[in-house]
Design an enzyme around this catalytic site. Sequence first.
Site, PDB file in Angstrom:
ATOM      1  N   LYS A 184      32.501  45.047  30.766  1.00 55.06           N
ATOM      2  CA  LYS A 184      31.560  45.889  31.595  1.00 55.06           C
ATOM      3  C   LYS A 184      30.285  46.634  30.731  1.00 55.06           C
ATOM      4  CE  LYS A 184      35.026  46.157  35.225  1.00 55.06           C
ATOM      5  NZ  LYS A 184      36.243  46.753  35.488  1.00 55.06           N
ATOM      6  N   GLN A 223      39.340  52.138  34.961  1.00 53.51           N
ATOM      7  CA  GLN A 223      39.780  50.941  34.908  1.00 53.51           C
ATOM      8  C   GLN A 223      41.392  50.938  35.392  1.00 53.51           C
ATOM      9  OE1 GLN A 223      38.055  48.099  34.253  1.00 53.51           O
ATOM     10  NE2 GLN A 223      39.972  47.013  34.896  1.00 53.51           N
ATOM     11  N   ASP A 279      33.078  51.918  41.917  1.00 52.06           N
ATOM     12  CA  ASP A 279      34.062  50.865  42.208  1.00 52.06           C
ATOM     13  C   ASP A 279      34.438  50.826  44.009  1.00 52.06           C
ATOM     14  OD1 ASP A 279      35.108  49.374  40.408  1.00 52.06           O
ATOM     15  OD2 ASP A 279      36.583  50.501  39.651  1.00 52.06           O
TER      16      ASP A 279
END
Length: 281
Positions: A50, A94, A117
Amino acid sequence: MAARVIDGKAVAARVRERVAAEVAALPRAPGLATILVGEDPASQVYVRMKREDSAEVGIESFHHEPGGEVSQADLLALIESLNVDERVDGILLQLPLPGHLDQDPLIAAIDPGKDVDGLSPVNAGLLAQGREEAMVPCTPRGVIELLREAGTELDGARAVVVGRSILVGKPLAALLLAENATVTHCHSHTRDLAAVCREADVLVAAAGSPALIGAEMVRPGATVIDVGTNRGENGLVGDVDFGPVSEVAGAITPVPGGVGPMTRAMLLVNTLEAARRRREA
Ligand code: NAP
């Protein structure tokens, strides 16, 4: 006849190019903060990728590794500091987190405008209400982009989604509904999954079960999107039995090289959009 293979890598490359051009036109680079807790090897790889993707398109990344023993309170404090950091437009925590941490309140603490997200209850609620300002989770957003690129008609189509997680299945069903598809949602309690899947013009498998979807479950000519990512003896496999299903389907995504690259690309899109919205606000 063999199905057309939808090339997620190629579509993702085009999305990245577009994002890079749009980022270059901004007066200041968007910023993405990544938080990695613990030593999970897969998470380490995902976060590294990422950050590499961000660098490629000109998004500035701010990486935080507070250590595997970090307390809930300290992690919360880190998120709160990123919420008010002007350089940060997107915050990515994460997952999964180590067992001593409670992920739900941490996700809920992320400023919804920086929740790239799309997992916070605020964004999930906005999406459920069909509101445009919702920040949409990357994988379902990538699936919709792939369907568009494949030229699949969604208006009035019968769409079947296998899987109902908050990460993939639920937001995807909401997005398909917003595209005016007639959506059926399947899960582990669904009776006669094969019969339900055979109704689908668009079939999306997001169950995490290797080769769950066989050729007998697919309507001839259907578009089949395989979100599944299962690590087996022979490497990565999806939820769809690719060989036999591609003899029946009209279009199909491979694993790897289908939905995965799109998930990564859509994080960049979400970060760019978050930056734009914050600056316009
Ligand atoms: P998850 O949270 O484990 O959810 C799986 C869902 O599938 C659940 O709703 C479950 O039903 C349903 N399910 C499982 N086995 C089933 C079966 N035999 N028949 C019908 N339904 C079944 O998984 P997830 O996070 O949504 O991820 C799903 C898959 O996508 C995984 O392989 C994951 O690695 C992959 N994934 C890929 C990407 C990517 O970028 N390519 C991104 C995210 C996830 P219940 O609710 O009844 O338990």
